[in-house]
Scaffold this active site. Sequence first.
Site, mmCIF file in Angstrom:
data_model
loop_
_atom_site.group_PDB
_atom_site.id
_atom_site.type_symbol
_atom_site.label_atom_id
_atom_site.label_comp_id
_atom_site.label_asym_id
_atom_site.label_seq_id
_atom_site.Cartn_x
_atom_site.Cartn_y
_atom_site.Cartn_z
ATOM 1 N N ARG A 184 0.849 -1.201 0.000
ATOM 2 C CA ARG A 184 0.000 0.000 0.000
ATOM 3 C C ARG A 184 0.882 1.248 0.000
ATOM 4 O O ARG A 184 1.790 1.382 0.810
ATOM 5 C CB ARG A 184 -0.905 0.000 1.223
ATOM 6 C CG ARG A 184 -1.809 1.244 1.378
ATOM 7 C CD ARG A 184 -1.219 2.313 2.277
ATOM 8 N NE ARG A 184 -2.131 3.418 2.520
ATOM 9 C CZ ARG A 184 -1.781 4.546 3.138
ATOM 10 N NH1 ARG A 184 -0.553 4.701 3.579
ATOM 11 N NH2 ARG A 184 -2.658 5.507 3.322
ATOM 12 N N GLY A 221 0.602 5.439 0.235
ATOM 13 C CA GLY A 221 -0.329 6.519 0.557
ATOM 14 C C GLY A 221 -0.106 7.712 -0.341
ATOM 15 O O GLY A 221 0.407 7.589 -1.458
ATOM 16 N N ASP A 222 -0.479 8.878 0.166
ATOM 17 C CA ASP A 222 -0.338 10.103 -0.618
ATOM 18 C C ASP A 222 1.085 10.666 -0.595
ATOM 19 O O ASP A 222 1.489 11.391 -1.514
ATOM 20 C CB ASP A 222 -1.314 11.173 -0.111
ATOM 21 C CG ASP A 222 -1.118 11.494 1.375
ATOM 22 O OD1 ASP A 222 -0.640 10.617 2.128
ATOM 23 O OD2 ASP A 222 -1.454 12.617 1.779
ATOM 24 N N THR A 246 -0.404 15.663 5.668
ATOM 25 C CA THR A 246 -0.396 14.498 6.544
ATOM 26 C C THR A 246 -1.856 14.126 6.803
ATOM 27 O O THR A 246 -2.751 14.947 6.641
ATOM 28 C CB THR A 246 0.299 14.776 7.895
ATOM 29 O OG1 THR A 246 -0.457 15.763 8.605
ATOM 30 C CG2 THR A 246 1.720 15.276 7.720
ATOM 31 N N GLY A 247 -2.060 12.891 7.244
ATOM 32 C CA GLY A 247 -3.422 12.444 7.510
ATOM 33 C C GLY A 247 -3.860 11.383 6.527
ATOM 34 O O GLY A 247 -3.016 10.775 5.854
ATOM 35 N N GLY A 306 -4.293 9.505 3.706
ATOM 36 C CA GLY A 306 -3.762 9.667 2.359
ATOM 37 C C GLY A 306 -4.759 9.361 1.265
ATOM 38 O O GLY A 306 -4.793 10.044 0.231
HETATM 39 N N1 ASP Z 1 -0.622 10.474 4.807
HETATM 40 C C1 ASP Z 1 0.003 9.269 5.275
HETATM 41 C C2 ASP Z 1 -0.494 8.119 4.459
HETATM 42 O O1 ASP Z 1 -1.673 8.061 4.161
HETATM 43 C C3 ASP Z 1 -0.212 8.943 6.691
HETATM 44 C C4 ASP Z 1 -0.390 10.063 7.647
HETATM 45 O O2 ASP Z 1 0.083 11.155 7.453
HETATM 46 O O3 ASP Z 1 -1.033 9.877 8.684
HETATM 47 O O4 ASP Z 1 0.282 7.232 4.209
#
Ligand code: ASP
Length: 358
Positions: free
Chosen positions: A230, A232-233, A253-254, A256
């Site tokens: 996987r 993410g963003d 962040t957050g 993705g």
């Molecule tokens: N943005 C990150 C992802 O989705 C994770 C995060 O920042 O919490 O991989």
Amino acid sequence: MANDWNRRDVLKTGLAAGVGSFGVPAKAPTVITRQAKRPIVISSGNGLAAADKAMTMVAAGADTLDAVIAGVNIVELDPNDMSVGYGGLPNEDGVVQLDASVMHGPTRRAGAVAAIEGVKTPSNVAQLVAYRTDHVLLVGEGATRFAQAHGYGPEDLLTDHSRAAWLRWKENLSDQDDWFPPERDATGSAADMAPIERHHGTINCNAVDAAGDISGVTTTSGMSYKIPGRAGDSPIIGAGLYVDNEVGACGSTGRGEANMVECASFLVVEFMRAGAQPKDAAIEALARIADKTVSPRLLTDGGRPNFGLNFYCLNKAGEYAGASMYGESDGRTARFAVNDGGESRLEDCVALYDVRAK
Ligand code: ASP
């Protein structure tokens, strides 16, 4: 859907002037000609030390990309930060797979790695992709081999702490399997299955120097216990990071997955290009994401996104913002790190919604 943020303010402060109803500039894109009078570094809330380091380097004349990478290296190498680099929480197989991206405004170079293994500082490898290849994104085994060819890894990225956290997650997956958490008795019956939190976390760091040159980096271990492979963003240019040297930078962040489908860091930079202040551009992107979130699985009872998402953006003039889907979540206020010379400080993020309901 009623937003806590007064979106009429957003429209008044610039978007209405330059953006049509589809978020597309109604006139030729603007280039921000005002230049930062002094360097600015911003970072996610875990980036105080990163912003300090990056500012020290930028103030001494270093390239903005070298500076932000050196900044996030501190967090990547910190075994106690379980969301980035060494010590980051692993995937469901117990293997740490990292994502990172970089963008260098002056040369428009971009590089990224996804699901890379055995390397503590994937941001350095992303920079090598940008500078030593004709590509932008390397993934998985290829990224890992490319890193090793340049002297990065292989190293064990699990710490005792992150291994224990992964085991605990595994042991608590089901009361029907063969893994016994300490709370379960020898018959396997669940006495007290403690809820396990899925961890998110990442560091983004962006800088503009006194000459108006801009760079950014985003690096993460991604969602904890994710499906192997996987991404993410964070390694996706336009989602986890976007830089345009004529306009500004944005990183995220957050959750993705919510960001990736809207290419929201790109969107924030485009809103700034159209004349929006950083805080308004980021709130408008969060509002777009909230509006586009339709799956009941991702909505609270009140119809709002049930996830966190944050943007950190600055423009060429040195104006900046941190913006969050929720100003407060689990009793914590959303904050981001800023350094405009001297020591870094935390500032509150602007937020689309005030408080995240349980
Ligand atoms: N943005 C990150 C992802 O989705 C994770 C995060 O920042 O919490 O991989």
